[in-house]
Design an enzyme around this catalytic site. Structure first.
Site, PDB file in Angstrom:
ATOM      1  N   ASP A  25      33.509   8.024 -19.506  1.00 51.46           N
ATOM      2  CA  ASP A  25      33.083   9.165 -20.312  1.00 51.46           C
ATOM      3  C   ASP A  25      32.171   8.736 -21.459  1.00 51.46           C
ATOM      4  O   ASP A  25      32.326   7.651 -22.014  1.00 51.46           O
ATOM      5  CB  ASP A  25      34.322   9.874 -20.876  1.00 51.46           C
ATOM      6  CG  ASP A  25      34.004  11.260 -21.399  1.00 51.46           C
ATOM      7  OD1 ASP A  25      32.977  11.830 -20.998  1.00 51.46           O
ATOM      8  OD2 ASP A  25      34.786  11.770 -22.227  1.00 51.46           O
ATOM      9  N   GLY A  26      31.239   9.612 -21.810  1.00 52.63           N
ATOM     10  CA  GLY A  26      30.402   9.392 -22.985  1.00 52.63           C
ATOM     11  C   GLY A  26      28.984   8.957 -22.688  1.00 52.63           C
ATOM     12  O   GLY A  26      28.220   8.664 -23.615  1.00 52.63           O
ATOM     13  N   HIS A  42      23.599   7.638 -18.007  1.00 53.05           N
ATOM     14  CA  HIS A  42      24.315   7.350 -16.759  1.00 53.05           C
ATOM     15  C   HIS A  42      23.891   5.987 -16.200  1.00 53.05           C
ATOM     16  O   HIS A  42      24.726   5.240 -15.670  1.00 53.05           O
ATOM     17  CB  HIS A  42      24.056   8.454 -15.738  1.00 53.05           C
ATOM     18  CG  HIS A  42      24.627   9.781 -16.133  1.00 53.05           C
ATOM     19  ND1 HIS A  42      25.947   9.935 -16.515  1.00 53.05           N
ATOM     20  CD2 HIS A  42      24.062  11.013 -16.217  1.00 53.05           C
ATOM     21  CE1 HIS A  42      26.173  11.213 -16.802  1.00 53.05           C
ATOM     22  NE2 HIS A  42      25.055  11.882 -16.640  1.00 53.05           N
ATOM     23  N   LEU A 136      39.683  -8.083  -5.729  1.00 52.59           N
ATOM     24  CA  LEU A 136      39.666  -6.905  -6.601  1.00 52.59           C
ATOM     25  C   LEU A 136      39.244  -5.699  -5.773  1.00 52.59           C
ATOM     26  O   LEU A 136      38.242  -5.741  -5.071  1.00 52.59           O
ATOM     27  CB  LEU A 136      38.684  -7.106  -7.757  1.00 52.59           C
ATOM     28  CG  LEU A 136      38.500  -5.930  -8.720  1.00 52.59           C
ATOM     29  CD1 LEU A 136      39.786  -5.647  -9.492  1.00 52.59           C
ATOM     30  CD2 LEU A 136      37.346  -6.213  -9.694  1.00 52.59           C
ATOM     31  N   SER A 201      41.652  15.147 -17.950  1.00 54.48           N
ATOM     32  CA  SER A 201      40.603  15.862 -17.219  1.00 54.48           C
ATOM     33  C   SER A 201      40.790  15.796 -15.706  1.00 54.48           C
ATOM     34  O   SER A 201      39.852  15.500 -14.950  1.00 54.48           O
ATOM     35  CB  SER A 201      39.208  15.328 -17.612  1.00 54.48           C
ATOM     36  OG  SER A 201      38.961  15.563 -18.979  1.00 54.48           O
TER      37      SER A 201
END
Length: 245
Positions: A25-26, A42, A136, A201
């Site tokens: 976010d942000g 982005h 991972l 959210s």
């Protein structure tokens, strides 16, 4: 208790939680502060994800789940949505170079309805190519909604009950886990949300029952590995009782 500490704290890389989830976010706010278009935010957010993934490869983290695009994000301006999808296509086409190389498995979780055929083909290709990688696992939540995930799982269970594959009495938490998008992935130990917002959210609603939350005022493009270490340091101070004493 929620924390908003940004001080750099060095922690043992081999004592990180097994599964970290992050709400990316942000990006838009980061760009706005600099007089840049949201697409620039982005792009910087995607670059930061590269850095974080490379950093986590040298830690004890085995699963990273990131919230990239929600089912509600389709309400954003078409130009922004198109930019986000183009950015994702770029990363899928260059996955080995940008997001991990031979040690990282990539999964996309969420609904494929609404995505382009090109994007769906790329998702299938990358998931198949990386399915045996174990160091991972990076899960990108795309066209994802936690409530939708629960509804989709319930529908699949209902279909299997109707067809006789399972009995109603078989339904419990363990069985439900086999029908959600994150099947075979442990619940997140730590959920991080940068940017100053303090809500989930619609992210991992089923999986977050005993997750620890950590919120930061730093926007995602600036949420560097040293800030991630600060979140982990706070996490390690908490007493996780899982309903016990």
């Amino acid at each position: 208790m929620f924390f908003k500490k940004h001080k750099s704290v060095r922690v043992d890389k081999m004592s990180f939680p097994k599964h970290i989830a992050i709400i990316l976010d942000g990006n838009g706010r980061w760009a706005k502060k600099r007089g840049l278009p949201r697409s620039a935010g982005h792009s910087m957010g995607a670059k930061n994800l590269e850095n974080v993934v490379r950093y986590l490869k040298d830690t004890s983290v085995r699963y990273l789940t990131v919230y990239a695009f929600s089912t509600e994000n389709w309400k954003r301006p078409k130009d922004e949505v198109d930019d986000l999808m183009a950015l994702l296509e770029k990363y899928l086409r260059n996955y080995d170079e940008l997001l991990g190389g031979e040690d990282v498995r990539l999964k996309i979780i969420g609904r494929k309805e609404g995505l382009s055929d090109t994007l769906i083909d790329l998702i299938n290709e990358v998931e198949e190519k990386s399915k045996n990688r174990k160091q991972l696992t990076v899960s990108i939540a795309l066209n994802y909604g936690g409530r939708q995930e629960i509804c989709d799982a319930a529908k699949k269970i209902a279909e299997d009950v109707k067809s006789g594959k399972i009995d109603v009495s078989d339904i419990d938490e363990n069985l439900f886990n086999d029908y959600i998008y994150t099947k075979n992935i442990p619940d997140p130990d730590l959920i991080i949300r940068p940017s100053g917002e303090e809500r989930l959210s619609n992210f991992l609603l089923w999986q977050c029952a005993y997750s620890e939350f950590w919120f930061s005022n730093v926007c995602w493009p600036d949420f560097t590995p040293d800030k991630l270490e600060g979140a982990v340091a706070d996490f390690q101070k908490r007493n996780r009782r899982f309903g016990g004493v």
